[in-house]
Design an enzyme around this catalytic site. Structure first.
Site: not given
Length: 387
Positions: A262, A300, A302
């Site tokens: 992340s 991830s 983001d």
């Protein structure tokens, strides 16, 4: 963790000694920032410190929590100004690139377009403990006696390779230390605060920051908590083939590098923008993220949190009407360039400044700088027989 351990954690040496003009002087043996190593990103000038705190009034604080061989985590606090964040609210927006994360406070910021607390960053499973401590800290402030609703904004990345994330070690004392130790001259980077246990592209990630000044004088500052992967690109040059395999496989496995992870990106500007303009600005931070080689994989998270510190854009709680000055859409393009450049450089700074860390499940090595810089110098030399 005992209070004594908290104090010990806070006594990590500062990253640099700073002159009054903001010039940094590295201590012997410390790793350089990207720009100090010759990696210049973009064309816009930086602010005096090349950091989020170049945006006037913004303060940053860190608490680094290291305990035994298994705890490598921390808290990073971002305060939008030196006043009362609840009563002197700032316009804000949150942009989600990929929503695999535990960002608290997002729906109210999106609904109202304002930020009413500092922003905290920490490890994934400590989000709720950090938020609870932030609420306690806010409610104890003068003038908050009758407040019955509060929207803490707390972001995270998963530092579970280097830190025993299930221990959930963040305490109220850690959060208060980061909030009350926040400074308007803080450019500490690398394995510090919320970046203590993070991993980026299989190498040690961490906290990084950068800023840009656009024509006309407005500043855009960025701070990142890097913990993501992909195919690393440094200053436009792919790192593939230049670096060894970052994986150090042992009984605990290998540090993540294929893409999952992340990143939290915090953007501040003194340009007068409303929530819609800040959403547009926040979305362009992902341009800088992409330039480093991220593809925002399935696993991830983001996120970009953006706010404006402009006095003319403030949203005081006690006013029924706000006379908001804001830049036109046509004036936004330089800010878009600024946030893309600053995000890319902040990510590189987070890795350039980070040192090798041994932790819960193994070792994550610092990004080797020599091969990257040697390749860049070699590419810049004229070939034999050419001028």
């Amino acid at each position: 963790m005992a209070v004594a351990a908290v104090v010990l954690a806070m006594l990590v040496p500062v990253a640099a000694a700073r002159s009054p003009a903001g010039t940094q002087h590295r201590l012997e043996g410390e790793r350089p920032r990207a720009r100090e190593a010759g990696i210049v990103i973009g064309s816009l000038p930086t602010g005096p410190l090349n950091a989020l705190v170049d945006v006037r009034g913004v303060a940053v604080g860190h608490t680094t929590v290291i305990d035994g061989g298994d705890i490598r985590t921390g808290v990073t606090a971002i305060l939008p100004h030196g006043g009362d964040p609840y009563r002197e609210r700032v316009p804000a927006a949150i942009h989600v690139g990929n929503g695999y994360g535990k960002l608290l406070g997002v729906t109210q910021v999106r609904e109202l377009g304002e930020l009413e607390t500092p922003v905290l960053l920490t490890g994934t499973l400590s989000v709720w403990r950090a938020a609870d401590a932030l609420v306690d800290w806010m409610l104890a402030r003068p003038g908050m006696e009758q407040v019955r609703s509060l929207n803490p904004v707390v972001g995270e990345t998963n530092d579970g390779y280097l830190s025993d994330i299930r221990a959930r070690p963040i305490t109220p004392a850690h959060v208060v230390a980061a909030l009350e130790g926040a400074s308007t001259s803080n450019v500490d980077e690398g394995a510090i605060g919320a970046g203590t246990g993070t991993v980026a592209f299989g190498w040690k990630g961490g906290i990084g920051t950068s800023s840009r000044v656009v024509p006309g004088g407005h500043t855009v500052g960025v701070l990142v908590q890097s913990n993501f992967g992909g195919e690393l690109v440094v200053g436009g040059r792919p790192a593939r083939g230049l670096l060894p395999d970052p994986a150090t496989c042992d009984a605990g496995g290998c540090p993540p590098h294929a893409g999952d992870g992340s990143i939290m990106i915090v953007v501040a500007t003194d340009a007068p923008l409303d929530a819609r303009g800040l959403e547009r600005l926040a979305s362009r931070a992902l341009v800088g993220l992409g330039r480093t080689g991220s593809t925002m994989s399935n696993g991830s998270g983001d996120y970009v949190i953006a706010f404006s510190t402009a006095e003319s854009a403030r949203l005081p709680l006690d006013r029924e009407r706000h006379a908001l000055e804001r830049l036109s859409n046509g004036a936004m393009s330089p800010l878009f360039q600024a946030v893309a450049e600053a995000t890319e450089e902040a990510i590189l700074n987070s890795m350039f400044r980070a040192r090798t860390v041994h932790g819960h499940r193994g070792t994550v090595h610092a990004l080797p700088l020599e091969p990257l810089l040697a390749a860049r110098l070699s590419a810049g030399r004229p070939s034999a027989g050419k001028p």
